[in-house]
Design a protein around this motif. Sequence first.
Motif, PDB file in Angstrom:
ATOM      1  N   ALA A   1     -14.042   7.572  -2.243  1.00 58.18           N
ATOM      2  CA  ALA A   1     -12.914   8.502  -2.198  1.00 58.18           C
ATOM      3  C   ALA A   1     -12.345   8.591  -0.787  1.00 58.18           C
ATOM      4  CB  ALA A   1     -13.374   9.886  -2.676  1.00 58.18           C
ATOM      5  N   PHE A   2     -13.219   8.605   0.222  1.00 59.27           N
ATOM      6  CA  PHE A   2     -12.724   8.678   1.602  1.00 59.27           C
ATOM      7  C   PHE A   2     -12.008   7.402   2.000  1.00 59.27           C
ATOM      8  CE2 PHE A   2     -15.838  12.180   2.192  1.00 59.27           C
ATOM      9  CZ  PHE A   2     -14.882  13.140   2.555  1.00 59.27           C
ATOM     10  N   ARG A   3     -12.478   6.269   1.477  1.00 64.22           N
ATOM     11  CA  ARG A   3     -11.778   5.002   1.777  1.00 64.22           C
ATOM     12  C   ARG A   3     -10.369   5.043   1.210  1.00 64.22           C
ATOM     13  NH1 ARG A   3     -16.341   1.008   0.447  1.00 64.22           N
ATOM     14  NH2 ARG A   3     -17.358   0.763   2.443  1.00 64.22           N
ATOM     15  N   LYS A   4     -10.253   5.647   0.038  1.00 66.35           N
ATOM     16  CA  LYS A   4      -8.987   5.623  -0.673  1.00 66.35           C
ATOM     17  C   LYS A   4      -8.020   6.689  -0.163  1.00 66.35           C
ATOM     18  CE  LYS A   4      -7.921   4.741  -5.493  1.00 66.35           C
ATOM     19  NZ  LYS A   4      -8.408   4.918  -6.848  1.00 66.35           N
ATOM     20  N   TYR A   5      -8.526   7.830   0.203  1.00 63.91           N
ATOM     21  CA  TYR A   5      -7.650   8.969   0.476  1.00 63.91           C
ATOM     22  C   TYR A   5      -7.628   9.463   1.917  1.00 63.91           C
ATOM     23  CZ  TYR A   5      -7.398   9.126  -4.570  1.00 63.91           C
ATOM     24  OH  TYR A   5      -7.206   8.793  -5.883  1.00 63.91           O
ATOM     25  N   THR A   6      -8.247   8.735   2.829  1.00 65.36           N
ATOM     26  CA  THR A   6      -8.138   9.187   4.227  1.00 65.36           C
ATOM     27  C   THR A   6      -7.456   8.130   5.063  1.00 65.36           C
ATOM     28  OG1 THR A   6     -10.348   8.335   4.703  1.00 65.36           O
ATOM     29  CG2 THR A   6     -10.162  10.652   4.155  1.00 65.36           C
TER      30      THR A   6
ATOM     31  N   ALA B   1       0.832  -1.206   0.000  1.00 70.93           N
ATOM     32  CA  ALA B   1       0.000   0.000   0.000  1.00 70.93           C
ATOM     33  C   ALA B   1       0.866   1.255   0.000  1.00 70.93           C
ATOM     34  CB  ALA B   1      -0.932  -0.009   1.219  1.00 70.93           C
ATOM     35  N   GLN B   2       1.987   1.188   0.704  1.00 73.92           N
ATOM     36  CA  GLN B   2       2.862   2.371   0.740  1.00 73.92           C
ATOM     37  C   GLN B   2       3.525   2.628  -0.602  1.00 73.92           C
ATOM     38  OE1 GLN B   2       5.230   3.611   3.956  1.00 73.92           O
ATOM     39  NE2 GLN B   2       4.324   2.189   5.376  1.00 73.92           N
ATOM     40  N   VAL B   3       3.817   1.551  -1.333  1.00 73.45           N
ATOM     41  CA  VAL B   3       4.405   1.729  -2.663  1.00 73.45           C
ATOM     42  C   VAL B   3       3.357   2.319  -3.611  1.00 73.45           C
ATOM     43  CG1 VAL B   3       5.362   0.545  -4.674  1.00 73.45           C
ATOM     44  CG2 VAL B   3       6.046  -0.161  -2.382  1.00 73.45           C
ATOM     45  N   LEU B   4       2.136   1.812  -3.518  1.00 75.02           N
ATOM     46  CA  LEU B   4       1.094   2.230  -4.460  1.00 75.02           C
ATOM     47  C   LEU B   4       0.482   3.579  -4.122  1.00 75.02           C
ATOM     48  CD1 LEU B   4      -0.707  -1.221  -4.872  1.00 75.02           C
ATOM     49  CD2 LEU B   4       0.814  -0.099  -6.506  1.00 75.02           C
ATOM     50  N   ARG B   5       0.582   3.974  -2.855  1.00 74.42           N
ATOM     51  CA  ARG B   5      -0.039   5.240  -2.454  1.00 74.42           C
ATOM     52  C   ARG B   5       0.975   6.132  -1.755  1.00 74.42           C
ATOM     53  NH1 ARG B   5      -5.164   2.997   0.693  1.00 74.42           N
ATOM     54  NH2 ARG B   5      -5.425   5.163   1.219  1.00 74.42           N
ATOM     55  N   PRO B   6       2.016   6.569  -2.459  1.00 74.52           N
ATOM     56  CA  PRO B   6       3.045   7.380  -1.808  1.00 74.52           C
ATOM     57  C   PRO B   6       2.556   8.806  -1.556  1.00 74.52           C
ATOM     58  CG  PRO B   6       3.501   7.235  -4.129  1.00 74.52           C
ATOM     59  CD  PRO B   6       2.286   6.401  -3.885  1.00 74.52           C
ATOM     60  N   GLY B   7       3.227   9.468  -0.632  1.00 68.42           N
ATOM     61  CA  GLY B   7       2.948  10.881  -0.385  1.00 68.42           C
ATOM     62  C   GLY B   7       1.667  11.114   0.386  1.00 68.42           C
ATOM     63  N   ASP B   8       1.385  12.377   0.627  1.00 69.99           N
ATOM     64  CA  ASP B   8       0.189  12.740   1.372  1.00 69.99           C
ATOM     65  C   ASP B   8      -0.923  13.072   0.387  1.00 69.99           C
ATOM     66  OD1 ASP B   8      -1.728  13.535   3.067  1.00 69.99           O
ATOM     67  OD2 ASP B   8      -0.781  15.435   3.603  1.00 69.99           O
ATOM     68  N   ARG B   9      -1.824  12.097   0.169  1.00 79.39           N
ATOM     69  CA  ARG B   9      -2.929  12.354  -0.748  1.00 79.39           C
ATOM     70  C   ARG B   9      -4.239  12.291   0.021  1.00 79.39           C
ATOM     71  NH1 ARG B   9      -2.102   8.902  -6.051  1.00 79.39           N
ATOM     72  NH2 ARG B   9      -2.766   7.263  -4.665  1.00 79.39           N
ATOM     73  N   SER B  10      -4.180  12.766   1.255  1.00 79.84           N
ATOM     74  CA  SER B  10      -5.386  12.698   2.068  1.00 79.84           C
ATOM     75  C   SER B  10      -6.429  13.687   1.558  1.00 79.84           C
ATOM     76  CB  SER B  10      -5.051  12.972   3.529  1.00 79.84           C
ATOM     77  OG  SER B  10      -4.447  14.227   3.641  1.00 79.84           O
ATOM     78  N   LEU B  11      -7.681  13.360   1.802  1.00 79.55           N
ATOM     79  CA  LEU B  11      -8.785  14.183   1.329  1.00 79.55           C
ATOM     80  C   LEU B  11      -9.446  14.856   2.526  1.00 79.55           C
ATOM     81  CD1 LEU B  11     -10.631  14.964  -1.046  1.00 79.55           C
ATOM     82  CD2 LEU B  11     -11.936  12.887  -0.592  1.00 79.55           C
ATOM     83  N   ASN B  12      -9.447  16.182   2.491  1.00 81.94           N
ATOM     84  CA  ASN B  12     -10.087  16.932   3.565  1.00 81.94           C
ATOM     85  C   ASN B  12     -11.507  17.279   3.138  1.00 81.94           C
ATOM     86  OD1 ASN B  12     -10.932  18.673   5.497  1.00 81.94           O
ATOM     87  ND2 ASN B  12      -9.120  19.997   5.435  1.00 81.94           N
TER      88      ASN B  12
END
Length: 132
Positions: free
Chosen positions: A127-132, A96-107
């Motif tokens: 979207a919240f499942r994916k980005y929070t 998951a860390q390889v596939l979702r690098p960086g801070d892509r959190s959704l506010n």
Amino acid sequence: MKLSREVIATEDKRKLQDISGEEVLSCYQCGKCSAGCAMTEAMDLLPHQVIRLLQLGQVEEALHSRTIWVCASCLACSARCPRGMNLPNVMESLRAQVLRPGDRSLNPADIPYELLEIIPEQALVAAFRKYT
Ligand code: SF4
Ligand code: SF4
């Protein structure tokens, strides 16, 4: 480099443990997980070696390992582990860390009100499942 509590307690390691829910220091390197893994021939690091890297705070090296992609999440290792370590969870967290690098959190506050009125609820939940 001299090993110390500070050297091994990296931010990456804390993040990995938060995501996986596993305490990698509980592993005492008995090797039972690797001995029971059917996929080791295709791995560049044995499962217990991945855990060892994480114990030492060397998350980056584990992220570049082929092992995390070869792991079939079959649970044979965790069934044998005397410490109850869920290795598939650890492998999944590394992937998951390889596939979702960086801070892509959704506010939620950043979503325009006009959009909220037209976006399907299902899309928001996804979207919240994916980005929070
Ligand atoms: S079986 Fe458990 S305690 Fe033994 S090396 Fe593997 S993860 Fe560590
Ligand atoms: S879950 Fe992964 S590491 Fe564990 S035995 Fe299966 S293939 Fe090997």
